[in-house]
Design a protein around this motif. Structure first.
Motif, PDB file in Angstrom:
ATOM      1  N   SER A   6      61.503  52.864  61.948  1.00 12.00           N
ATOM      2  CA  SER A   6      62.585  51.990  61.501  1.00 12.00           C
ATOM      3  C   SER A   6      63.595  52.776  60.678  1.00 12.00           C
ATOM      4  O   SER A   6      63.332  53.898  60.233  1.00 12.00           O
ATOM      5  CB  SER A   6      62.023  50.830  60.669  1.00 12.00           C
ATOM      6  OG  SER A   6      61.402  51.316  59.488  1.00 12.00           O
ATOM      7  N   ALA A   7      64.753  52.160  60.483  1.00 12.24           N
ATOM      8  CA  ALA A   7      65.815  52.787  59.689  1.00 12.24           C
ATOM      9  C   ALA A   7      66.600  51.709  58.961  1.00 12.24           C
ATOM     10  O   ALA A   7      66.803  50.611  59.475  1.00 12.24           O
ATOM     11  CB  ALA A   7      66.739  53.614  60.572  1.00 12.24           C
ATOM     12  N   ASP A  45      55.220  52.984  63.992  1.00 16.26           N
ATOM     13  CA  ASP A  45      56.207  52.067  63.413  1.00 16.26           C
ATOM     14  C   ASP A  45      57.426  52.883  62.989  1.00 16.26           C
ATOM     15  O   ASP A  45      57.361  53.647  62.021  1.00 16.26           O
ATOM     16  CB  ASP A  45      55.585  51.351  62.214  1.00 16.26           C
ATOM     17  CG  ASP A  45      56.544  50.379  61.551  1.00 16.26           C
ATOM     18  OD1 ASP A  45      57.603  50.091  62.141  1.00 16.26           O
ATOM     19  OD2 ASP A  45      56.243  49.926  60.431  1.00 16.26           O
ATOM     20  N   ASN A  58      65.077  48.918  64.305  1.00 17.76           N
ATOM     21  CA  ASN A  58      63.689  49.124  64.703  1.00 17.76           C
ATOM     22  C   ASN A  58      63.671  49.799  66.069  1.00 17.76           C
ATOM     23  O   ASN A  58      64.520  49.506  66.922  1.00 17.76           O
ATOM     24  CB  ASN A  58      62.929  47.799  64.767  1.00 17.76           C
ATOM     25  CG  ASN A  58      62.753  47.181  63.389  1.00 17.76           C
ATOM     26  OD1 ASN A  58      62.007  47.706  62.569  1.00 17.76           O
ATOM     27  ND2 ASN A  58      63.443  46.083  63.141  1.00 17.76           N
ATOM     28  N   SER A  82      53.850  56.310  61.204  1.00 13.60           N
ATOM     29  CA  SER A  82      55.069  55.590  60.837  1.00 13.60           C
ATOM     30  C   SER A  82      56.171  56.586  60.528  1.00 13.60           C
ATOM     31  O   SER A  82      55.911  57.742  60.173  1.00 13.60           O
ATOM     32  CB  SER A  82      54.834  54.667  59.642  1.00 13.60           C
ATOM     33  OG  SER A  82      54.593  55.413  58.458  1.00 13.60           O
ATOM     34  N   ASP A 104      69.943  47.335  59.810  1.00 12.73           N
ATOM     35  CA  ASP A 104      68.495  47.504  59.844  1.00 12.73           C
ATOM     36  C   ASP A 104      68.100  47.718  61.301  1.00 12.73           C
ATOM     37  O   ASP A 104      68.432  46.896  62.164  1.00 12.73           O
ATOM     38  CB  ASP A 104      67.787  46.267  59.288  1.00 12.73           C
ATOM     39  CG  ASP A 104      68.254  45.922  57.889  1.00 12.73           C
ATOM     40  OD1 ASP A 104      68.128  46.770  57.002  1.00 12.73           O
ATOM     41  OD2 ASP A 104      68.759  44.789  57.700  1.00 12.73           O
ATOM     42  N   ARG A 140      60.126  56.402  58.727  1.00 14.25           N
ATOM     43  CA  ARG A 140      61.071  55.542  58.009  1.00 14.25           C
ATOM     44  C   ARG A 140      62.298  56.335  57.582  1.00 14.25           C
ATOM     45  O   ARG A 140      62.183  57.393  56.957  1.00 14.25           O
ATOM     46  CB  ARG A 140      60.390  54.964  56.767  1.00 14.25           C
ATOM     47  CG  ARG A 140      61.277  54.156  55.831  1.00 14.25           C
ATOM     48  CD  ARG A 140      61.551  52.781  56.372  1.00 14.25           C
ATOM     49  NE  ARG A 140      62.153  51.911  55.364  1.00 14.25           N
ATOM     50  CZ  ARG A 140      62.586  50.689  55.601  1.00 14.25           C
ATOM     51  NH1 ARG A 140      62.479  50.180  56.814  1.00 14.25           N
ATOM     52  NH2 ARG A 140      63.127  49.952  54.655  1.00 14.25           N
ATOM     53  N   THR A 142      65.881  56.112  55.444  1.00  9.91           N
ATOM     54  CA  THR A 142      66.644  55.366  54.443  1.00  9.91           C
ATOM     55  C   THR A 142      67.910  56.157  54.153  1.00  9.91           C
ATOM     56  O   THR A 142      67.857  57.239  53.568  1.00  9.91           O
ATOM     57  CB  THR A 142      65.841  55.170  53.145  1.00  9.91           C
ATOM     58  OG1 THR A 142      64.581  54.562  53.458  1.00  9.91           O
ATOM     59  CG2 THR A 142      66.606  54.276  52.173  1.00  9.91           C
TER      60      THR A 142
END
Length: 308
Positions: A214-215, A212, A204, A136, A202, A138, A140
């Motif tokens: 995402s941001a 996975d 993906n 994953s 948001d 991620r 942020t």
């Protein structure tokens, strides 16, 4: 080498001017701005006058907002000057491709800068991720637009990018450190009812290995600002903090920890000096491609109006 700085706003005063002053490669020979100036440096208000009167200044650094940047860059390239572009390098991908074609035709250097790629631990993060199986990833990226862009309404106008102005910094790191190419698979753009560009997003992404990815970007953050990336692999977890200035592996700091934009702009100007000496061009547009995909694919949600 003599260089002219075009657009003397907050980012120019905070980052470009000190980076040029500290460099052995550059001498700030002139500025162009409607209102700003740098003490002891020739100040122009008309760009064409600078180009006509100062042929010895061979390099132009553009710190303007994205929308007017193409016009200025085109004039500089047609005048045979090397050009350095603040991020994003243009308001559209087509503009950027046109600038690269013109630079090649004129035989001059062109540099699309991504300052966050020069953050202290980005190279180390790229090396650490190499060869690892990603589970994953991620991102942020949350900051206060009132703090970093006070009163700058252009950022919410068409071409201003909204929250993607800082978000593209995160994407520039992502596209530098990930071993595999990713592309956007879905997005939600949160657009204030009185604005044209999103204040939050948001995202993906499709990852070829099934990770996975995402941001989350948000321009409404108050208090502590968050610029973080977490990569979970089969061999441990790597985290970047403070926009890539700090790195942790399984919670343990990797090397010295920095904060802020430490060293980023000096490294950009060192890169530009090397490009000019080599006659090179660096126009990597991969961060901007993800932003364009988000505007094409993203579902828009109207949120509360925003005022500075």
């Amino acid at each position: 080498m003599e260089i002219a700085l075009i657009g003397i706003g907050k980012i120019a005063a905070d980052q470009h001017v000190p980076a040029i002053a500290a460099s052995d490669d550059w001498q700030l020979a002139a500025t162009v701005s409607r209102a700003g100036s740098v003490e002891g440096v020739d100040a122009y208000t008309d760009f064409d006058a600078l180009l006509a009167e100062r042929p010895e200044i061979r390099v132009i650094s553009l710190c303007l907002p994205p929308v007017p940047r193409f016009d200025y860059a085109t004039r500089a390239l047609k005048a045979g000057r090397h050009v350095m572009l603040e991020k994003p390098p243009g308001a559209t991908l087509s503009e950027c491709h046109a600038l690269e074609a013109l630079a090649r035709a004129k035989g001059v250097s062109l540099y699309a800068t991504w300052h966050s790629r020069e953050a202290d631990k980005v190279a180390a993060a790229k090396e650490w991720l190499s060869g690892k199986t990603l589970k994953s990833f991620r991102v942020t990226w949350k900051e206060d637009v009132r703090r970093w862009h006070p009163g700058q309404d252009w950022i919410f106008e068409p071409g201003g990018l909204g929250v993607f102005d800082p978000g593209i910094n995160a994407l520039s790191i992502v596209t530098r450190i990930l071993p595999d190419a990713i592309h956007l698979s879905g997005a939600t753009l949160h657009v204030p009812e009185n604005r044209q560009a999103p204040i939050a997003a948001d995202l993906n992404f499709y990852h070829p290995g099934g990770a996975d990815v995402s941001a989350v970007f948000d321009f409404r953050q108050e208090g502590e600002q968050t610029w973080a990336i977490e990569a979970v692999t089969e061999d441990g977890t790597m985290q970047l903090a403070h926009g890539g200035a700090q790195m942790f592996v399984d919670g343990v700091a990797h090397g010295a920890t920095e904060t802020g934009l430490h060293g980023e702009y000096p490294r950009l100007y060192a890169n530009m000096a090397a490009l000019v000496r080599a006659g090179g061009i660096d126009m990597d547009l991969s961060p901007m491609r993800h932003v364009a995909d988000a505007f094409l694919l993203g579902r828009r949600e109207t949120v509360a109006p925003f005022e500075f």
